[in-house]
Write a protein that holds these residues in place. Structure first.
Motif, PDB file in Angstrom:
ATOM      1  N   LEU A  39     -30.930  64.597 -52.366  1.00 43.85           N
ATOM      2  CA  LEU A  39     -32.241  65.187 -52.116  1.00 43.85           C
ATOM      3  C   LEU A  39     -32.328  66.671 -52.489  1.00 43.85           C
ATOM      4  O   LEU A  39     -33.331  67.076 -53.105  1.00 43.85           O
ATOM      5  CB  LEU A  39     -32.627  64.982 -50.652  1.00 43.85           C
ATOM      6  N   PRO A  40     -31.362  67.516 -52.159  1.00 43.91           N
ATOM      7  CA  PRO A  40     -31.521  68.933 -52.525  1.00 43.91           C
ATOM      8  C   PRO A  40     -31.708  69.152 -54.021  1.00 43.91           C
ATOM      9  O   PRO A  40     -32.567  69.948 -54.442  1.00 43.91           O
ATOM     10  CB  PRO A  40     -30.213  69.564 -52.022  1.00 43.91           C
ATOM     11  N   ARG A  81     -42.572  57.977 -56.950  1.00 44.70           N
ATOM     12  CA  ARG A  81     -42.092  57.924 -55.569  1.00 44.70           C
ATOM     13  C   ARG A  81     -40.562  57.965 -55.519  1.00 44.70           C
ATOM     14  O   ARG A  81     -39.886  57.496 -56.438  1.00 44.70           O
ATOM     15  CB  ARG A  81     -42.563  56.644 -54.866  1.00 44.70           C
ATOM     16  N   TYR A  82     -40.055  58.519 -54.426  1.00 43.65           N
ATOM     17  CA  TYR A  82     -38.629  58.463 -54.094  1.00 43.65           C
ATOM     18  C   TYR A  82     -38.557  58.105 -52.626  1.00 43.65           C
ATOM     19  O   TYR A  82     -39.049  58.853 -51.762  1.00 43.65           O
ATOM     20  CB  TYR A  82     -37.967  59.807 -54.356  1.00 43.65           C
ATOM     21  N   ARG A  83     -37.967  56.934 -52.300  1.00 44.75           N
ATOM     22  CA  ARG A  83     -37.941  56.443 -50.929  1.00 44.75           C
ATOM     23  C   ARG A  83     -36.524  55.962 -50.590  1.00 44.75           C
ATOM     24  O   ARG A  83     -35.859  55.353 -51.423  1.00 44.75           O
ATOM     25  CB  ARG A  83     -38.937  55.299 -50.720  1.00 44.75           C
ATOM     26  N   ARG A  84     -36.113  56.256 -49.370  1.00 49.10           N
ATOM     27  CA  ARG A  84     -34.794  55.829 -48.908  1.00 49.10           C
ATOM     28  C   ARG A  84     -34.902  55.306 -47.475  1.00 49.10           C
ATOM     29  O   ARG A  84     -35.690  55.829 -46.677  1.00 49.10           O
ATOM     30  CB  ARG A  84     -33.792  56.991 -48.948  1.00 49.10           C
ATOM     31  N   ALA A  85     -34.064  54.326 -47.151  1.00 49.22           N
ATOM     32  CA  ALA A  85     -34.035  53.764 -45.806  1.00 49.22           C
ATOM     33  C   ALA A  85     -32.880  54.350 -45.010  1.00 49.22           C
ATOM     34  O   ALA A  85     -32.117  53.633 -44.358  1.00 49.22           O
ATOM     35  CB  ALA A  85     -33.932  52.247 -45.881  1.00 49.22           C
ATOM     36  N   LEU A  86     -32.758  55.659 -45.051  1.00 47.65           N
ATOM     37  CA  LEU A  86     -31.721  56.355 -44.291  1.00 47.65           C
ATOM     38  C   LEU A  86     -32.287  57.692 -43.826  1.00 47.65           C
ATOM     39  O   LEU A  86     -33.321  58.147 -44.304  1.00 47.65           O
ATOM     40  CB  LEU A  86     -30.459  56.551 -45.137  1.00 47.65           C
ATOM     41  N   LEU A 124     -40.865  70.547 -54.688  1.00 49.83           N
ATOM     42  CA  LEU A 124     -40.702  69.728 -53.499  1.00 49.83           C
ATOM     43  C   LEU A 124     -39.812  70.411 -52.471  1.00 49.83           C
ATOM     44  O   LEU A 124     -40.003  70.239 -51.261  1.00 49.83           O
ATOM     45  CB  LEU A 124     -40.121  68.367 -53.878  1.00 49.83           C
ATOM     46  N   ALA A 125     -38.853  71.198 -52.933  1.00 45.85           N
ATOM     47  CA  ALA A 125     -37.999  71.938 -51.997  1.00 45.85           C
ATOM     48  C   ALA A 125     -38.812  72.964 -51.219  1.00 45.85           C
ATOM     49  O   ALA A 125     -38.694  73.082 -49.992  1.00 45.85           O
ATOM     50  CB  ALA A 125     -36.862  72.616 -52.753  1.00 45.85           C
ATOM     51  N   GLU A 126     -39.648  73.722 -51.914  1.00 47.90           N
ATOM     52  CA  GLU A 126     -40.468  74.736 -51.251  1.00 47.90           C
ATOM     53  C   GLU A 126     -41.423  74.110 -50.252  1.00 47.90           C
ATOM     54  O   GLU A 126     -41.726  74.693 -49.200  1.00 47.90           O
ATOM     55  CB  GLU A 126     -41.251  75.534 -52.298  1.00 47.90           C
ATOM     56  N   LEU A 127     -41.889  72.911 -50.551  1.00 48.97           N
ATOM     57  CA  LEU A 127     -42.867  72.247 -49.702  1.00 48.97           C
ATOM     58  C   LEU A 127     -42.233  71.510 -48.529  1.00 48.97           C
ATOM     59  O   LEU A 127     -42.732  71.561 -47.399  1.00 48.97           O
ATOM     60  CB  LEU A 127     -43.677  71.253 -50.541  1.00 48.97           C
ATOM     61  N   LEU A 128     -41.106  70.821 -48.780  1.00 47.24           N
ATOM     62  CA  LEU A 128     -40.626  69.815 -47.826  1.00 47.24           C
ATOM     63  C   LEU A 128     -39.319  70.155 -47.128  1.00 47.24           C
ATOM     64  O   LEU A 128     -39.060  69.630 -46.043  1.00 47.24           O
ATOM     65  CB  LEU A 128     -40.451  68.464 -48.536  1.00 47.24           C
ATOM     66  N   THR A 129     -38.459  70.969 -47.737  1.00 45.95           N
ATOM     67  CA  THR A 129     -37.124  71.168 -47.161  1.00 45.95           C
ATOM     68  C   THR A 129     -36.784  72.613 -46.822  1.00 45.95           C
ATOM     69  O   THR A 129     -35.999  72.858 -45.901  1.00 45.95           O
ATOM     70  CB  THR A 129     -36.041  70.620 -48.114  1.00 45.95           C
ATOM     71  N   ALA A 130     -37.321  73.575 -47.542  1.00 47.22           N
ATOM     72  CA  ALA A 130     -36.894  74.960 -47.365  1.00 47.22           C
ATOM     73  C   ALA A 130     -37.518  75.687 -46.179  1.00 47.22           C
ATOM     74  O   ALA A 130     -36.821  76.430 -45.475  1.00 47.22           O
ATOM     75  CB  ALA A 130     -37.155  75.753 -48.653  1.00 47.22           C
ATOM     76  N   PRO A 131     -38.828  75.546 -45.905  1.00 46.30           N
ATOM     77  CA  PRO A 131     -39.430  76.383 -44.864  1.00 46.30           C
ATOM     78  C   PRO A 131     -38.932  76.019 -43.468  1.00 46.30           C
ATOM     79  O   PRO A 131     -38.639  74.848 -43.193  1.00 46.30           O
ATOM     80  CB  PRO A 131     -40.938  76.067 -44.985  1.00 46.30           C
TER      81      PRO A 131
END
Length: 290
Positions: free
Chosen positions: A76-77, A63-68, A15-22
């Protein structure tokens, strides 16, 4: 509005490679979207849905969902570095006025194997079932109370999930929902993403949408993330406005959404009480693999 992304691959991706790192990732799009046509920041929550283990085992996605804001989640990291999957749907949220501010209304929504996200807005969505008439499938107050929460996206998901659970072909269900809603809300923005871990069905109706098909994987997203593909930005192709997309690990096909009032947003709201015509079934998606 929102930003969202769906991924299908033969090999798992973290998920890091897909969503946060690039560079230009979905994470970055929460505060600096480049292609977003409505709104400037997506800070009203985020969600990630993924399929653990074998994507063909029939299990429900997690699923992982947050209202922030996504940048405020200190967990998350570690989470994204530890989880990998061959199928993911994720979104960062910019709330429609009048929506509830809790995790229940944060995409992705889920029913069985299905995950769903909506990038857009529907005005006067509280009256939508009444105005849709028969196209709403006789939705009841109990259906609404049992739904995901108070917002336009949750209502769209209630309508779509009812059609899927009734056995309607997914491509037809998505196309007919967009057609019916646009007929009574011509200004609605209806970029939808739906996946069961094996296919992605998407629409472009009112905001940006792109895809990238590389060996062994496909991405459909609100905007390109060049670092996710070997060819960078050159691997991404923009999907035309008014399109329906069907993507699998083997290829991507697209077709125009059904013609008529649903062909594009921006013609003003239909009068209250106007019922959408029942669209003809869209039985196939025509097109060629890129």
């Amino acid at each position: 509005m929102c930003r969202h992304l769906a991924y299908l691959g033969i090999a798992p991706i973290s998920l890091a490679e897909l969503l946060t790192a690039p560079p230009g990732s979905l994470y970055e799009q929460s505060w600096a979207p480049r292609k977003q046509l409505h709104g400037t920041v997506n800070a009203d929550g985020f969600g990630i849905g993924w399929y653990p283990g074998d994507p063909h085992d029939g299990g429900e996605p997690a699923r992982y969902r947050r209202a922030l804001p996504i940048w405020n989640d200190r967990n998350l990291p570690e989470l994204t570095a530890a989880i990998s999957s061959t199928a993911v749907l994720a979104a960062v949220r910019s709330a429609t006025p009048g929506s509830s501010p809790d995790e229940a209304v944060t995409a992705p929504y889920r029913s069985g194997r299905w995950l769903f996200s909506h990038n857009g807005a529907v005005d006067a969505w509280e009256r939508l079932p009444q105005d849709l008439g028969p196209a709403a499938g006789a939705i009841t107050s109990a259906d609404l109370l049992a739904g995901a929460g108070r917002c336009d996206s949750a209502l769209l998901w209630t309508l779509l999930a009812r059609a899927l659970n009734a056995g309607r072909p997914p491509v037809d269900a998505v196309a007919q929902l967009v057609t019916a809603v646009a007929a009574v809300r011509p200004a609605a923005r209806l970029n939808l993403l739906l996946t069961d871990g094996d296919t992605v069905i998407a629409t472009r109706h009112g905001d940006s949408l792109w895809y990238a098909q590389t060996p062994g994987r496909v991405l459909v997203a609100s905007e390109p993330t060049p670092g996710l593909t070997s060819g960078g930005a050159g691997d991404w192709r923009e999907i035309p406005e008014g399109s329906l997309v069907l993507a699998t690990r083997a290829g991507v096909r697209s077709a125009p959404l059904p013609p008529g009032p649903a062909a594009g947003p921006g013609r003003g709201r239909a009068r209250s009480g106007a019922h959408a015509p029942a669209p003809e079934p869209l039985l196939t998606v025509e097109g060629t693999n890129p």
